[in-house]
Scaffold this motif. Structure first.
Motif, short mmCIF file in Angstrom:
data_model
loop_
_atom_site.label_atom_id
_atom_site.label_comp_id
_atom_site.label_asym_id
_atom_site.label_seq_id
_atom_site.Cartn_x
_atom_site.Cartn_y
_atom_site.Cartn_z
N ASP A 8 -1.68 -0.76 -4.78
CA ASP A 8 -0.94 0.63 -4.77
C ASP A 8 -1.64 1.45 -3.92
O ASP A 8 -1.06 2.67 -3.98
CB ASP A 8 -0.69 0.77 -6.22
N SER A 9 -2.67 1.37 -3.34
CA SER A 9 -3.11 2.03 -2.34
C SER A 9 -2.41 2.54 -1.36
O SER A 9 -1.41 1.68 -0.80
CB SER A 9 -4.53 1.57 -1.89
N GLU A 10 -2.52 3.57 -0.48
CA GLU A 10 -1.59 4.05 0.52
C GLU A 10 -1.86 3.06 1.80
O GLU A 10 -1.06 2.69 2.16
CB GLU A 10 -1.82 5.37 0.98
N VAL A 11 -3.10 2.58 1.91
CA VAL A 11 -3.31 1.68 3.25
C VAL A 11 -2.69 0.32 2.93
O VAL A 11 -2.11 -0.47 3.65
CB VAL A 11 -4.85 1.66 3.68
N SER A 12 -2.65 -0.23 1.51
CA SER A 12 -2.17 -1.50 1.23
C SER A 12 -0.39 -1.47 1.46
O SER A 12 0.02 -2.27 1.92
CB SER A 12 -2.22 -1.81 -0.09
N GLY B 171 4.05 -2.76 5.30
CA GLY B 171 5.44 -2.22 5.76
C GLY B 171 5.97 -1.21 4.74
O GLY B 171 7.40 -0.90 5.01
N GLU B 172 5.88 -0.95 3.59
CA GLU B 172 6.38 -0.18 2.53
C GLU B 172 6.09 1.21 2.91
O GLU B 172 6.97 2.27 2.23
CB GLU B 172 6.11 -0.50 1.25
N LEU B 173 5.43 1.79 3.85
CA LEU B 173 5.34 3.21 4.12
C LEU B 173 5.20 3.45 5.84
O LEU B 173 4.54 2.92 6.38
CB LEU B 173 3.85 3.69 3.53
N ARG B 174 6.13 4.39 6.08
CA ARG B 174 6.04 4.59 7.52
C ARG B 174 4.81 5.63 7.86
O ARG B 174 4.60 6.39 6.99
CB ARG B 174 7.42 5.28 7.67
#
Length: 242
Positions: free
Chosen positions: A42-46, A51-54
């Protein structure tokens, strides 16, 4: 970040002030770990890697890390590559950067004598509590109870990359295979994030990294290297203790 961190403060202050300074550093490093750990789904980099975070929706810290990593990719002719082992993994920059930021926070809070060691990535300022410079032993790459060099610094960063503890964890991005040729690379300079990345890049280059590192001395980054076959090299201005 998969490692332990030690913090030493040299000032003679009340215990509650020292605890507050250390707590601030620990809070920051835990924040970095939560955001950048590749071990946490659930980390931001993961989430970014899946591809779940632009990038436009990412935090300012993640955008900075990716931009700095891209700059280092260009500076190292592609050998510092956060995509070298597959999905994006900026750990080779994040650890040094997070400690550099932590040291800057200590300085801003009035701490002029401090030493932070995150798994061998070290940032120090000022004087050791006993007086004089901080001393850093660079571990012998085959004999864990011995050192190859002892460095003495009042203000600077020390980063070491090697294959003697974690095995083949650095890859040559040109071949896709584990780096070969260098057993241990230590870089000393003014900024830990850069020193850490340079050590990683040189290890990935293999023996060509020795000559590449020699050119970094003009920018204030000195180095000490041990090859796979046991030869040792160091730059002329390496701050080795007498």
């Amino acid at each position: 970040m998969g490692t332990t961190v030690s913090i030493e403060l040299g000032e003679d202050r009340p215990d509650d002030e020292l605890r507050r300074l250390i707590a601030d550093v620990c809070d920051w490093l835990h924040e970095v770990d939560a955001r950048f750990s590749t071990y946490k789904a659930d980390s931001e980099v993961s989430r970014f890697a899946r591809g779940e975070l632009r990038i436009d929706d990412a935090s300012a810290d993640l955008r900075h890390v990716l931009e700095a990593s891209a700059d280092l990719w260009r500076d190292t002719d592609g050998y510092f590559d956060v995509y070298a082992s597959g999905p994006v993994d900026p750990s080779g920059y994040v650890k040094g950067w997070s400690v550099e930021v932590a040291a800057a926070r200590l300085l801003a809070a009035g701490s002029h004598d401090h030493y932070i060691n995150a798994g061998g990535d070290i940032r120090m300022r000022g004087n050791h509590p006993d007086g004089g410079p901080w001393r850093v032993g660079i571990r012998h790459p085959w004999e864990a109870d011995k050192v190859s060099w002892v460095l003495a610094l009042h203000d600077g960063a020390v980063a070491t990359s090697g294959t003697y503890e974690r095995g083949d964890h650095i890859f040559n991005p040109r071949t896709g295979r584990p780096a070969q040729g260098l057993r241990s690379v230590t870089v000393v300079g003014p900024d830990l994030s850069i020193a850490d990345a340079y050590a990683t890049a040189a290890l990935a280059m293999g023996e060509a990294g020795i000559a590449w590192l020699a050119k970094r001395a003009v920018d204030g980054y000195d180095s000490a290297v041990v090859t796979d076959d046991g030869r040792a090299f160091s730059s002329a201005n390496l701050p080795a203790a007498v």
